[in-house]
Structure formats: structure tokens, C-alpha cells
Design a protein around this motif. Structure first.
Motif, PDB file in Angstrom:
ATOM      1  N   LEU A  51       0.818  -1.209   0.000  1.00 21.31           N
ATOM      2  CA  LEU A  51       0.000   0.000   0.000  1.00 21.31           C
ATOM      3  C   LEU A  51       0.852   1.261   0.000  1.00 21.31           C
ATOM      4  O   LEU A  51       0.474   2.262  -0.619  1.00 21.31           O
ATOM      5  N   ASN A  52       2.002   1.224   0.649  1.00 24.47           N
ATOM      6  CA  ASN A  52       2.943   2.347   0.546  1.00 24.47           C
ATOM      7  C   ASN A  52       3.355   2.540  -0.908  1.00 24.47           C
ATOM      8  O   ASN A  52       3.329   3.651  -1.429  1.00 24.47           O
ATOM      9  N   GLU A  53       3.734   1.453  -1.552  1.00 22.99           N
ATOM     10  CA  GLU A  53       4.168   1.513  -2.946  1.00 22.99           C
ATOM     11  C   GLU A  53       3.041   1.999  -3.854  1.00 22.99           C
ATOM     12  O   GLU A  53       3.248   2.875  -4.704  1.00 22.99           O
ATOM     13  N   ALA A  54       1.845   1.440  -3.687  1.00 26.66           N
ATOM     14  CA  ALA A  54       0.710   1.826  -4.532  1.00 26.66           C
ATOM     15  C   ALA A  54       0.343   3.291  -4.322  1.00 26.66           C
ATOM     16  O   ALA A  54       0.041   4.010  -5.286  1.00 26.66           O
ATOM     17  N   PHE A  55       0.363   3.738  -3.069  1.00 25.23           N
ATOM     18  CA  PHE A  55       0.018   5.135  -2.793  1.00 25.23           C
ATOM     19  C   PHE A  55       1.051   6.082  -3.400  1.00 25.23           C
ATOM     20  O   PHE A  55       0.691   7.066  -4.047  1.00 25.23           O
ATOM     21  N   ILE A  56       2.329   5.784  -3.215  1.00 27.88           N
ATOM     22  CA  ILE A  56       3.376   6.655  -3.770  1.00 27.88           C
ATOM     23  C   ILE A  56       3.290   6.680  -5.295  1.00 27.88           C
ATOM     24  O   ILE A  56       3.392   7.749  -5.910  1.00 27.88           O
ATOM     25  N   ASN A  57       3.060   5.519  -5.914  1.00 25.85           N
ATOM     26  CA  ASN A  57       2.874   5.502  -7.373  1.00 25.85           C
ATOM     27  C   ASN A  57       1.672   6.345  -7.782  1.00 25.85           C
ATOM     28  O   ASN A  57       1.718   7.054  -8.787  1.00 25.85           O
ATOM     29  N   ALA A  58       0.576   6.268  -7.023  1.00 22.10           N
ATOM     30  CA  ALA A  58      -0.634   7.025  -7.347  1.00 22.10           C
ATOM     31  C   ALA A  58      -0.382   8.527  -7.286  1.00 22.10           C
ATOM     32  O   ALA A  58      -0.827   9.271  -8.171  1.00 22.10           O
ATOM     33  N   VAL A  60       2.664  10.149  -7.311  1.00 21.81           N
ATOM     34  CA  VAL A  60       3.779  10.608  -8.151  1.00 21.81           C
ATOM     35  C   VAL A  60       3.468  10.403  -9.636  1.00 21.81           C
ATOM     36  O   VAL A  60       3.527  11.342 -10.426  1.00 21.81           O
ATOM     37  N   HIS A  61       3.155   9.172 -10.018  1.00 13.51           N
ATOM     38  CA  HIS A  61       2.961   8.856 -11.436  1.00 13.51           C
ATOM     39  C   HIS A  61       1.536   9.143 -11.904  1.00 13.51           C
ATOM     40  O   HIS A  61       1.344   9.612 -13.022  1.00 13.51           O
ATOM     41  N   GLY A  62       0.547   8.843 -11.067  1.00  8.14           N
ATOM     42  CA  GLY A  62      -0.851   9.057 -11.460  1.00  8.14           C
ATOM     43  C   GLY A  62      -1.255  10.515 -11.395  1.00  8.14           C
ATOM     44  O   GLY A  62      -1.634  11.118 -12.393  1.00  8.14           O
ATOM     45  N   ASN A  63      -1.167  11.095 -10.198  1.00  6.71           N
ATOM     46  CA  ASN A  63      -1.638  12.470  -9.984  1.00  6.71           C
ATOM     47  C   ASN A  63      -0.545  13.518 -10.174  1.00  6.71           C
ATOM     48  O   ASN A  63      -0.805  14.709 -10.011  1.00  6.71           O
ATOM     49  N   LYS A  64       0.670  13.098 -10.500  1.00  6.71           N
ATOM     50  CA  LYS A  64       1.790  14.009 -10.793  1.00  6.71           C
ATOM     51  C   LYS A  64       2.016  15.032  -9.676  1.00  6.71           C
ATOM     52  O   LYS A  64       2.307  16.195  -9.934  1.00  6.71           O
ATOM     53  N   LEU A  65       1.842  14.589  -8.427  1.00  4.00           N
ATOM     54  CA  LEU A  65       2.033  15.427  -7.236  1.00  4.00           C
ATOM     55  C   LEU A  65       1.152  16.685  -7.231  1.00  4.00           C
ATOM     56  O   LEU A  65       1.489  17.680  -6.605  1.00  4.00           O
ATOM     57  N   ASP A  66       0.021  16.617  -7.931  1.00  6.41           N
ATOM     58  CA  ASP A  66      -0.948  17.724  -7.942  1.00  6.41           C
ATOM     59  C   ASP A  66      -1.811  17.601  -6.685  1.00  6.41           C
ATOM     60  O   ASP A  66      -2.670  16.712  -6.601  1.00  6.41           O
ATOM     61  N   VAL A  67      -1.612  18.505  -5.717  1.00  7.31           N
ATOM     62  CA  VAL A  67      -2.319  18.386  -4.435  1.00  7.31           C
ATOM     63  C   VAL A  67      -3.821  18.588  -4.575  1.00  7.31           C
ATOM     64  O   VAL A  67      -4.581  18.266  -3.659  1.00  7.31           O
ATOM     65  N   LYS A  68      -4.268  19.100  -5.716  1.00  3.80           N
ATOM     66  CA  LYS A  68      -5.711  19.238  -5.947  1.00  3.80           C
ATOM     67  C   LYS A  68      -6.345  17.896  -6.310  1.00  3.80           C
ATOM     68  O   LYS A  68      -7.553  17.724  -6.218  1.00  3.80           O
ATOM     69  N   LYS A  69      -5.519  16.943  -6.730  1.00  4.35           N
ATOM     70  CA  LYS A  69      -6.018  15.617  -7.094  1.00  4.35           C
ATOM     71  C   LYS A  69      -5.957  14.697  -5.887  1.00  4.35           C
ATOM     72  O   LYS A  69      -5.062  14.797  -5.053  1.00  4.35           O
ATOM     73  N   LYS A  70      -6.908  13.791  -5.818  1.00  6.94           N
ATOM     74  CA  LYS A  70      -7.047  12.887  -4.677  1.00  6.94           C
ATOM     75  C   LYS A  70      -6.659  11.463  -5.038  1.00  6.94           C
ATOM     76  O   LYS A  70      -6.680  11.064  -6.195  1.00  6.94           O
ATOM     77  N   VAL A  71      -6.354  10.715  -3.990  1.00 11.45           N
ATOM     78  CA  VAL A  71      -6.206   9.268  -4.083  1.00 11.45           C
ATOM     79  C   VAL A  71      -7.304   8.682  -3.200  1.00 11.45           C
ATOM     80  O   VAL A  71      -7.461   9.084  -2.044  1.00 11.45           O
ATOM     81  N   PHE A  72      -8.085   7.780  -3.772  1.00 12.12           N
ATOM     82  CA  PHE A  72      -9.215   7.172  -3.074  1.00 12.12           C
ATOM     83  C   PHE A  72      -8.830   5.755  -2.666  1.00 12.12           C
ATOM     84  O   PHE A  72      -8.406   4.964  -3.509  1.00 12.12           O
ATOM     85  N   ILE A  73      -8.987   5.454  -1.390  1.00 14.04           N
ATOM     86  CA  ILE A  73      -8.586   4.155  -0.866  1.00 14.04           C
ATOM     87  C   ILE A  73      -9.760   3.525  -0.135  1.00 14.04           C
ATOM     88  O   ILE A  73     -10.390   4.173   0.708  1.00 14.04           O
TER      89      ILE A  73
END
Length: 140
Positions: A51-58, A60-73
């Protein structure tokens, strides 16, 4: 203490901003669920790593460190397993055509092992069609 009796299952959710500090909330949820459901140390360690790996990938690679974008878990727990779902707001990626991190030409690379590691540690690993959502299964 007896493990919780869960016939119908329980659902836990997080909505996190795309910043490294959000990882603390995810780690706390993993720890809380491990305590609540008496999860073995091995399974706990595998969940934490994946989950650490998946979250960091989400973020960095998914949301491109855009703090306006969310990760849903989501964590869906029943008597036999925990199913984690991690979804970012990115465009996704082609998870079927990743370089093999065990190939001789890739062994010295500092990155590129995350998906490989997650697939090794989770009991089941399923990407959605575009690659911006990952489902991880762990037997408990």
C-alpha cells in the motif's frame, strides 16, 4: 482477544491529497485494521509494503504530485480477506508492458520495481482497464 466476527463485511475509506504527508493516514488505517482483525505480522508487513508503494505511485505517477487531485482508498474486510482498492485521478498506464526489473539490463536501475514487488507480496493484484485503479487482495 477474539478476532472480529464479520459475516457481511466492513468497508473503510480514505480520500487523501496527493502529498507524501498523506501516507501517515494510510499507514494508520493499515495498523488499525491489523489490530482490529488480528492480522498476522507477515500479512501486515506485506500490506504495508504494497500500500505504501501503490500510494506513492498514485501520487507521483498518477496524480503528478498535484495536491488538488485525490487518491481514493477503500479497504473491504470480510471473514477471509481484506481487499484494498487504490484509485488516483491520473490517466493511467499500460501495466502489461512494464520493463522486467529482474532482467540483467534493469538490475542496476533505482526505480521500476514497485508493480513487480506488489504482485509478489499481495495474494491477488488486479488493475482496472486504464491502470489508474489497483485492487489488492490479502488473505487474513
Amino acid at each position: 482477544m477474539e478476532p472480529a466476527n464479520i459475516e457481511t463485511g466492513e468497508l473503510f475509506t480514505l480520500q487523501l491529497s496527493s502529498e507524501m504527508e498523506s501516507l501517515t493516514a494510510l499507514e494508520k488505517l493499515i495498523e488499525d485494521l491489523a489490530d482490529k482483525y488480528q492480522i498476522s505480522e507477515d500479512t501486515f508487513a506485506n500490506m504495508m509494503t504494497c500500500l505504501n508503494e501503490a500510494f506513492i505511485n498514485a501520487i507521483v505517477h498518477g496524480n503528478k504530485l498535484d495536491v488538488k487531485k485525490k487518491v481514493f482508498i477503500n479497504a473491504e474486510v470480510d471473514a477471509r480477506r481484506i481487499i484494498w482498492t487504490i484509485k488516483d485521478e491520473g490517466a493511467g498506464f499500460d501495466y502489461n508492458n512494464l520493463p522486467d526489473p529482474t532482467a540483467p539490463e534493469n538490475l542496476e536501475n533505482l526505480t521500476g520495481r514497485g508493480v513487480f514487488i506488489v504482485k509478489q507480496l499481495a495474494d491477488q493484484c488486479i488493475f482496472n482497464g486504464i491502470g489508474n485503479e489497483l485492487e489488492l487482495h490479502f488473505k487474513i
